[in-house]
Design an enzyme around this catalytic site. Sequence first.
Site, PDB file in Angstrom:
ATOM      1  N   LYS A  74     -15.598  -0.769   2.712  1.00  0.00           N
ATOM      2  CA  LYS A  74     -15.313   0.252   3.562  1.00  0.00           C
ATOM      3  C   LYS A  74     -16.858   1.314   3.461  1.00  0.00           C
ATOM      4  CE  LYS A  74     -10.750   0.910   4.554  1.00  0.00           C
ATOM      5  NZ  LYS A  74      -9.639   1.630   5.060  1.00  0.00           N
ATOM      6  N   LYS A 106     -10.237  -9.103   8.362  1.00  0.00           N
ATOM      7  CA  LYS A 106      -8.707  -8.660   8.474  1.00  0.00           C
ATOM      8  C   LYS A 106      -8.707  -7.742   9.772  1.00  0.00           C
ATOM      9  CE  LYS A 106      -7.457  -4.628   6.140  1.00  0.00           C
ATOM     10  NZ  LYS A 106      -6.675  -4.091   7.016  1.00  0.00           N
ATOM     11  N   LYS A 145      -6.833  -1.023  11.500  1.00  0.00           N
ATOM     12  CA  LYS A 145      -6.378  -0.069  12.607  1.00  0.00           C
ATOM     13  C   LYS A 145      -7.860   0.853  12.842  1.00  0.00           C
ATOM     14  CE  LYS A 145      -2.966   1.985  10.014  1.00  0.00           C
ATOM     15  NZ  LYS A 145      -3.403   2.628   8.679  1.00  0.00           N
TER      16      LYS A 145
HETATM   17  P1  ATP Z   1      -7.545   1.450   7.704  1.00  0.00           P
HETATM   18  O1  ATP Z   1      -8.279   0.417   8.699  1.00  0.00           O
HETATM   19  O2  ATP Z   1      -7.452   2.687   8.138  1.00  0.00           O
HETATM   20  O3  ATP Z   1      -7.783   0.772   6.052  1.00  0.00           O
HETATM   21  P2  ATP Z   1      -5.078  -0.449   7.873  1.00  0.00           P
HETATM   22  O4  ATP Z   1      -5.180  -1.145   9.276  1.00  0.00           O
HETATM   23  O5  ATP Z   1      -6.179  -1.442   7.015  1.00  0.00           O
HETATM   24  O6  ATP Z   1      -5.970   0.713   8.128  1.00  0.00           O
HETATM   25  P3  ATP Z   1      -3.545   0.449   5.961  1.00  0.00           P
HETATM   26  O7  ATP Z   1      -2.942   1.674   5.999  1.00  0.00           O
HETATM   27  O8  ATP Z   1      -4.997   0.715   5.121  1.00  0.00           O
HETATM   28  O9  ATP Z   1      -3.899  -0.136   7.436  1.00  0.00           O
HETATM   29  O10 ATP Z   1      -2.349  -0.174   5.414  1.00  0.00           O
HETATM   30  C1  ATP Z   1      -1.106  -0.258   5.434  1.00  0.00           C
HETATM   31  C2  ATP Z   1      -0.480  -1.454   5.298  1.00  0.00           C
HETATM   32  O11 ATP Z   1      -0.797  -2.769   6.111  1.00  0.00           O
HETATM   33  C3  ATP Z   1      -0.974  -2.275   3.796  1.00  0.00           C
HETATM   34  O12 ATP Z   1       0.458  -2.796   3.057  1.00  0.00           O
HETATM   35  C4  ATP Z   1      -1.811  -3.412   4.104  1.00  0.00           C
HETATM   36  O13 ATP Z   1      -1.780  -4.400   3.046  1.00  0.00           O
HETATM   37  C5  ATP Z   1      -1.264  -3.827   5.399  1.00  0.00           C
HETATM   38  N1  ATP Z   1      -2.141  -4.556   6.413  1.00  0.00           N
HETATM   39  C6  ATP Z   1      -3.235  -3.986   6.707  1.00  0.00           C
HETATM   40  N2  ATP Z   1      -4.168  -4.711   7.445  1.00  0.00           N
HETATM   41  C7  ATP Z   1      -3.251  -6.026   7.424  1.00  0.00           C
HETATM   42  C8  ATP Z   1      -3.566  -7.323   8.053  1.00  0.00           C
HETATM   43  N3  ATP Z   1      -4.435  -7.336   8.825  1.00  0.00           N
HETATM   44  N4  ATP Z   1      -2.633  -8.031   7.745  1.00  0.00           N
HETATM   45  C9  ATP Z   1      -1.655  -7.805   7.233  1.00  0.00           C
HETATM   46  N5  ATP Z   1      -1.171  -6.763   6.516  1.00  0.00           N
HETATM   47  C10 ATP Z   1      -2.056  -5.828   6.669  1.00  0.00           C
HETATM   48 MG    MG Z   2      -6.488  -0.543   5.057  1.00  0.00          MG
END
Ligand code: ATP
Ligand code: MG
Length: 330
Positions: A112, A195, A198
């Site tokens: 990040k 990965k 969001k």
């Molecule tokens: P950001 O980009 O803001 O970090 P994010 O999509 O990574 O958002 P988080 O809020 O950081 O989402 O994570 C929420 C949950 O979703 C965590 O348990 C994380 O491990 C899971 N998660 C995030 N992205 C993935 C993915 N691509 N596949 C499976 N699990 C995921």
């Molecule tokens: Mg995340």
Amino acid sequence: KPILFSGMQPSSDSLQLGNYIGALSQWTQMQEDYDAFFCVVNLHAITVPQDPADLVARTRRTAAQYIAAGIDPQKSTLFVQSQVPAHAELAWVLNTITGFGEAGRMTQFKDKSQKQGADAASVGLFTYPVLMAADILLYQAASVPVGEDQRQHVELTRDLATRFNSRFGETFVVPEAQISKGTAKVYDLQEPTAKMSKSAETEAGLIKVLDPTNVTKKKIMRAVTDADGEIRFDREAKPGVSNLLTIYSVLSGRTIESVVEEYAGRGYGDLKKGLVEVVEESLAPVRARTEELLADPAELDRLLATAADRANEVANRTLDLVYERIGLIR
Ligand code: ATP
Ligand code: MG
């Protein structure tokens, strides 16, 4: 019942498919067997810049999506992190027993901060995993259902709990990450080795829970595949197709082999069309229910306030003990 903690950042208007598959759908099953705490981690979200008005709206939207996907506020404690001050307080204490080098090894920070540029990255982003450790340890959680990308942070949490316990006396339960095999990582549809996130800069490879059907369809139909044209699972050689197969398989509850068999000899277009249906079947009801919940923000806020009361009670019990152990006057 054993205790469970997990959370998501309100860092976008909508959760994405990876959040849904990797975390949320596990949560809804586990809430039956655990005393579950599900948090909207808005203090984590501000480790990267957020627009204040958006952040408020996204916090409610994230909570609404939890409920819409099946989290029952009567069974589980669904609350907002900023309504429980103990998270920030314990994070400070844990910062003081975390090594600088130890925190520097966290790959999420490396990823990040690289995206932001080293000078733009905040100290908050650096200590993000310590705040996450505080989240988990405050509730004495035994289980932390997360996606694969959070494994390292749960490992750090275990190390910090063990370290604190040995320095100051038995205080914290040492938690365990619960990462379901096979579904633990959903990849970006345009960049199937990264990965899905969001907060990704480009949305073309990102399936959002709250996207309308036609947008989801367009994104899936344009997903990156490969030139050999054969539908089979091979994560190394065929990351794009393998990702589509994984998503298809988890959401339909079928094995990858059975999906491969159904589409054997057919084109990627057919697989994608089938996937659009499978994805919509899962997400459309969540979307509809989220809109209903958001239509009554007062009721949502009331639910969150009640849950915050319970969370504060549990969290403060742990924090009292921590302060006593360290010799901090409360
Ligand atoms: P950001 O980009 O803001 O970090 P994010 O999509 O990574 O958002 P988080 O809020 O950081 O989402 O994570 C929420 C949950 O979703 C965590 O348990 C994380 O491990 C899971 N998660 C995030 N992205 C993935 C993915 N691509 N596949 C499976 N699990 C995921
Ligand atoms: Mg995340």
